[in-house]
Design an enzyme around this catalytic site. Structure first.
Site: not given
Length: 366
Positions: A189, A217, A222, A238, A298, A323, A357
């Site tokens: 990020q 994802y 994070n 992921e 995400d 995003c 976002e």
């Protein structure tokens, strides 16, 4: 050559009004879904980007940082970058001075990338159109010491890691500190301050949750490190090998032990959940043992594919951080057939731009 326009794009005196206008656009854009009150999370008005990249332009004895105007596509020299962290701003002139004065550092250098942390760690990647030899390494080692940074050299089919390939970031979420390994050349990020707010909001959405969480994802973990506390078990997926390795390190660093991470794409997760395909990467994981109540996604800018939309609709709760409001809206047209938006938030990761976002928390309709 166009003059430096980077200062003109960061105008702290205009930030509050610009954020207000962006928030109103988001409210209007998502109003067809009868959204609740939009929560708006602001950014610092300067020094908010923890990473940046610049081309390098050589002109006679001098070298410059260079960017391109997004509208005219014309290049301009960058003499200041107020969007960048204070550490980036401090390093830029010192680094370029050393590069200009040393032919081994300067020759065939065409790009510089900065990755910094709120702890003032800095990793600088120097990218060349030439092979990097031992003499370059010696000079780069000396530069590391002088500027108190970490340097990586890259050229075609070559990567020189002099000491390490990451910085350590510390994020404070709801009064607790979390440590993250932020890898070079891997997604993180960019706005650490807004990321902390985003993590806190997501955590509040999941507070009081029961059952297990499926996360798609997950990147470097994070969100995983924060959200795991609210669930009995977490299955996080992921596709990037680098991100999976970082996520495992970050979970360990933060004492999170109720998470399993599997290297699968969202499409592969859907196939596995539907029983359409067996994956060796899931050989020690029994999907039927999980009691999933919530899915967290995400995704990249393309949003969710139709199969992942259908998979998400099987969960009681959907937490979605996007995003790209356009693909989010498209996905919500499907998700809101079975779920209702309980919370929606705007996170201003990219001040002074049209980028937004957006986070939504959905609950299955009764």
């Amino acid at each position: 050559m166009v003059t430096d326009t980077s200062l003109a794009t960061v105008s702290p005196e205009l930030y509050t009004q610009q954020l207000k206008e962006k928030a109103q656009l988001i409210r209007t854009f998502f109003q067809p879904f009868n959204i609740p009150e939009l929560a708006v999370f602001s950014s610092a008005s300067m020094h908010y980007r923890m990473r940046a990249e610049f081309q390098v332009w050589h002109q006679g004895e001098h070298s410059y940082y260079r960017m391109f105007d997004p509208e005219t596509k014309k290049p301009f020299h960058v003499t200041a970058f107020p969007a960048g962290s204070k550490r980036i701003g401090e390093l830029m002139p010192m680094l370029m001075k050393h590069i200009t004065c040393n032919p081994l550092l300067k020759d065939r250098l065409f790009q510089i990338e900065f990755l910094t942390s709120q702890k003032n760690e800095a990793l600088v990647t120097l990218i060349y159109h030439k092979p990097l030899n031992k003499e370059w390494e010696l000079v780069a080692h000396d530069l590391q010491h002088q500027l108190n940074i970490v340097i990586i050299g890259r050229s075609r089919k070559q990567k020189k890691v002099l000491t390490k390939n990451f910085v350590t970031e510390t994020l404070t979420v709801d009064g607790k500190q979390y440590n993250y390994q932020q890898m070079e050349n891997s997604f993180t990020q960019p706005n650490a301050g807004v990321n902390e707010k985003m993590l806190s909001w997501a955590s509040q959405c999941c507070k009081g949750a029961s059952g297990d969480l499926l996360e798609l994802y997950c990147g470097n973990g994070n969100f995983t490190c924060i959200l795991a506390q609210h669930f009995s078990n977490v299955l996080a997926t992921e596709i990037s090998k680098t991100s999976v390795a970082s996520a495992r390190e970050n979970l360990k660093a933060n004492g999170v032990y109720n998470v399993e991470i599997v290297r699968l794409s969202s499409e592969e997760v859907t196939q596995a959940m539907n029983g359409d395909r067996v994956f060796r990467r899931l050989h020690n994981i029994h999907l039927h043992d999980y009691e999933f109540s919530t899915v967290f996604v995400d995704p990249p800018r393309a949003g969710l594919d139709k199969g992942t939309e259908a998979l998400a609709q099987r969960f009681d709760h959907i937490l979605y951080v996007s995003c790209n409001p356009i693909t989010l809206k498209s996905n919500l047209a499907t998700l809101c057939q079975t779920h209702k938006i309980e919370r929606i938030a705007l996170f201003d990761q990219f001040p002074y731009t049209h980028h937004a976002e957006v986070g939504v928390y959905l609950k299955r309709c009764q």
